[in-house]
Scaffold this motif. Structure first.
Motif, PDB file in Angstrom:
ATOM      1  N   ILE A  12       0.826  -1.201   0.000  1.00  0.00           N
ATOM      2  CA  ILE A  12       0.000   0.000   0.000  1.00  0.00           C
ATOM      3  C   ILE A  12       0.865   1.258   0.000  1.00  0.00           C
ATOM      4  N   TYR A  13       1.853   1.315   0.879  1.00  0.00           N
ATOM      5  CA  TYR A  13       2.612   2.546   1.082  1.00  0.00           C
ATOM      6  C   TYR A  13       3.984   2.564   0.403  1.00  0.00           C
ATOM      7  N   GLY A  14       4.430   1.447  -0.121  1.00  0.00           N
ATOM      8  CA  GLY A  14       5.693   1.409  -0.848  1.00  0.00           C
ATOM      9  C   GLY A  14       6.878   1.870  -0.027  1.00  0.00           C
ATOM     10  N   GLU A  15       7.642   2.779  -0.604  1.00  0.00           N
ATOM     11  CA  GLU A  15       8.878   3.242   0.023  1.00  0.00           C
ATOM     12  C   GLU A  15       8.662   4.245   1.147  1.00  0.00           C
ATOM     13  N   ASN A  16       7.425   4.612   1.434  1.00  0.00           N
ATOM     14  CA  ASN A  16       7.153   5.578   2.491  1.00  0.00           C
ATOM     15  C   ASN A  16       7.240   4.976   3.891  1.00  0.00           C
ATOM     16  N   ILE A  17       7.422   3.666   3.988  1.00  0.00           N
ATOM     17  CA  ILE A  17       7.561   3.028   5.295  1.00  0.00           C
ATOM     18  C   ILE A  17       8.977   3.260   5.790  1.00  0.00           C
TER      19      ILE A  17
END
Length: 96
Positions: A12-17
């Protein structure tokens, strides 16, 4: 091996984690949410001195403050999953 939760959140959030690890025995994840502002936007803060969660009120103990911004730093959402999640307790969220 990564957990199913880790795979779902990453899809869902990709590299933003930022992190997906344990904190004091709790599963923890942190997500940076980037907000793109095109031009200028107005933000209104409703400051209620009695800590009441009302969106519309005629309470004299509240103060509305509006300001304009051209940039918003990333919003950091931290989620702690209690040991009894999801059967007994919901996740705990904080926003910064």
């Amino acid at each position: 091996m990564r957990s199913i939760m880790a795979l779902v959140v990453e899809s869902i959030y990709g590299e933003n984690i930022v992190s997906l690890e344990r904190w004091k025995g709790l599963r923890c994840l942190q997500i940076h949410i980037h907000v793109d502002v095109l031009g200028e936007i107005a933000i209104t803060a409703n400051l209620n001195f009695l800590n009441q969660l009302e969106t519309v009120s005629s309470n004299l103990d509240e103060f509305l403050y509006t300001f304009k911004v051209q940039y918003i730093p990333p919003i950091v959402m931290t989620c702690l999953l209690p040991k009894s999640y999801p059967s007994d307790q919901p996740p705990i969220f904080t926003l910064c």
